[in-house]
Scaffold this motif. Structure first.
Motif, PDB file in Angstrom:
ATOM      1  N   TYR A  96       0.828  -1.202   0.000  1.00 12.89           N
ATOM      2  CA  TYR A  96       0.000   0.000   0.000  1.00 12.89           C
ATOM      3  C   TYR A  96       0.870   1.263   0.000  1.00 12.89           C
ATOM      4  N   ALA A  97       1.917   1.263   0.819  1.00 14.03           N
ATOM      5  CA  ALA A  97       2.781   2.441   0.916  1.00 14.03           C
ATOM      6  C   ALA A  97       3.472   2.737  -0.414  1.00 14.03           C
ATOM      7  N   ILE A  98       3.890   1.677  -1.106  1.00 11.99           N
ATOM      8  CA  ILE A  98       4.568   1.854  -2.389  1.00 11.99           C
ATOM      9  C   ILE A  98       3.590   2.277  -3.479  1.00 11.99           C
ATOM     10  N   ALA A  99       2.349   1.767  -3.395  1.00 15.05           N
ATOM     11  CA  ALA A  99       1.384   1.993  -4.475  1.00 15.05           C
ATOM     12  C   ALA A  99       0.668   3.338  -4.388  1.00 15.05           C
ATOM     13  N   TYR A 120      11.203   5.041  -0.383  1.00 14.82           N
ATOM     14  CA  TYR A 120       9.993   5.662   0.156  1.00 14.82           C
ATOM     15  C   TYR A 120      10.375   6.867   1.009  1.00 14.82           C
ATOM     16  N   ALA A 121       9.779   8.036   0.703  1.00 14.71           N
ATOM     17  CA  ALA A 121      10.196   9.284   1.354  1.00 14.71           C
ATOM     18  C   ALA A 121       9.150   9.844   2.320  1.00 14.71           C
ATOM     19  N   GLY A 122       8.012   9.158   2.478  1.00 16.71           N
ATOM     20  CA  GLY A 122       6.961   9.662   3.341  1.00 16.71           C
ATOM     21  C   GLY A 122       7.289   9.518   4.815  1.00 16.71           C
ATOM     22  N   ALA A 123       6.473  10.164   5.653  1.00 16.85           N
ATOM     23  CA  ALA A 123       6.672  10.108   7.099  1.00 16.85           C
ATOM     24  C   ALA A 123       6.240   8.744   7.636  1.00 16.85           C
ATOM     25  N   ASN A 161       1.931   3.790 -11.133  1.00 21.70           N
ATOM     26  CA  ASN A 161       2.550   2.522 -10.720  1.00 21.70           C
ATOM     27  C   ASN A 161       2.912   1.672 -11.937  1.00 21.70           C
ATOM     28  N   LYS A 162       3.330   2.351 -13.013  1.00 18.98           N
ATOM     29  CA  LYS A 162       3.648   1.649 -14.254  1.00 18.98           C
ATOM     30  C   LYS A 162       4.691   0.557 -14.014  1.00 18.98           C
ATOM     31  N   GLY A 163       4.454  -0.573 -14.654  1.00 24.33           N
ATOM     32  CA  GLY A 163       5.337  -1.728 -14.477  1.00 24.33           C
ATOM     33  C   GLY A 163       4.902  -2.658 -13.365  1.00 24.33           C
ATOM     34  N   GLU A 167      -8.653  -5.684  -6.231  1.00 21.10           N
ATOM     35  CA  GLU A 167      -8.988  -5.281  -4.867  1.00 21.10           C
ATOM     36  C   GLU A 167      -8.266  -3.995  -4.467  1.00 21.10           C
ATOM     37  N   VAL A 168      -7.014  -3.853  -4.908  1.00 25.13           N
ATOM     38  CA  VAL A 168      -6.247  -2.642  -4.597  1.00 25.13           C
ATOM     39  C   VAL A 168      -6.841  -1.444  -5.325  1.00 25.13           C
ATOM     40  N   ILE A 169      -7.206  -1.645  -6.597  1.00 29.07           N
ATOM     41  CA  ILE A 169      -7.817  -0.564  -7.365  1.00 29.07           C
ATOM     42  C   ILE A 169      -9.141  -0.148  -6.729  1.00 29.07           C
ATOM     43  N   LEU A 170      -9.933  -1.142  -6.323  1.00 28.53           N
ATOM     44  CA  LEU A 170     -11.209  -0.859  -5.666  1.00 28.53           C
ATOM     45  C   LEU A 170     -11.002  -0.022  -4.410  1.00 28.53           C
ATOM     46  N   ASP A 171     -10.020  -0.410  -3.595  1.00 28.95           N
ATOM     47  CA  ASP A 171      -9.755   0.294  -2.345  1.00 28.95           C
ATOM     48  C   ASP A 171      -9.300   1.721  -2.592  1.00 28.95           C
TER      49      ASP A 171
END
Length: 224
Positions: free
Chosen positions: A40-43, A72-75, A166-168, A174-178
């Protein structure tokens, strides 16, 4: 704020996600495994990722380190019952930005989330993303294919934008739905297939029509 909460304790996770939404008006994605937390964090882009230290398939410290290793650069806020100095050092050394010990008051968690979002962690997304002859103008949600502007509905744009960002990577239905509708919404997975079909139909006039690839039994992918 957009928050990712990784907490395997169902009762605590449900309560924490509910209180964050209620008191802070945040969007909260709640997962219960380290594997899902990483995916989830990457996507997607989150203001803060809240990682529980102990999860069924590993620990938050390792997930934190893996996220940082992969750019990943987020907090990241570590949430744990471990409160020794060595534990705090290990969590921070793994790449966490803050550390909150269980049990905690929801007001303190919210204050720490606000403090983290006041800092600048995630680089701004570029306004225009180009793949082949397709252009996504993300700020004003304009799509051009072969130089010609296309009319996409907000849902269609969100799906195309998610896939292009998220190319590649293959994104499960389910992820798209969420990410686009939210898990709380009563939407059939077939709706995703129908929406992707509409996007492809609108791309038919250019070479971008082959941009979205179906992955049988899984979901969709956009090739770089």
């Amino acid at each position: 704020m957009k928050i990712l909460l990784a907490e395997d304790d169902v009762r605590l996770g449900e309560l924490t996600a509910h209180m964050i939404k209620k008191k802070a008006g945040c969007t909260v994605d709640w997962v219960t495994t380290g594997h899902d937390a990483y995916d989830y964090a990457i996507a997607s882009s989150y203001d803060v990722v809240v990682l529980d230290w102990m999860m069924p398939d590993g620990n938050g410290r390792d997930i934190c380190a893996k996220l940082r290793k992969n750019g990943y650069a987020g907090a990241i806020l570590m949430l744990t019952a471990k409160d020794t100095l060595q534990d705090r050092v290990e969590g921070l050394d793994a790449g966490a930005d803050d550390y909150l010990v269980k049990p905690f008051e929801i007001e303190e968690l919210l204050a720490r989330l606000r403090a983290l979002t006041r800092r600048t962690f995630v680089p701004l997304q570029e306004e225009v993303i180009r793949i082949g002859d397709l252009e996504l103008h993300r700020n004003n949600q304009i799509v051009k294919s072969g130089g010609k502007e296309m009319k996409l509905s907000p849902r269609e744009f969100q799906i195309l934008d998610l896939l292009v960002q998220n190319k590649g990577l293959t994104l499960a239905r389910e992820v798209i739905l969420d990410k686009v509708w939210g898990l709380d919404v009563d939407v059939n997975l077939k709706t995703i297939d129908a929406t992707v079909k509409l996007i492809r139909k609108k791309l038919v006039s250019s070479s971008s029509q082959e941009l979205i690839m179906s992955v049988r039994g899984v979901g969709y992918r956009v090739e770089a």
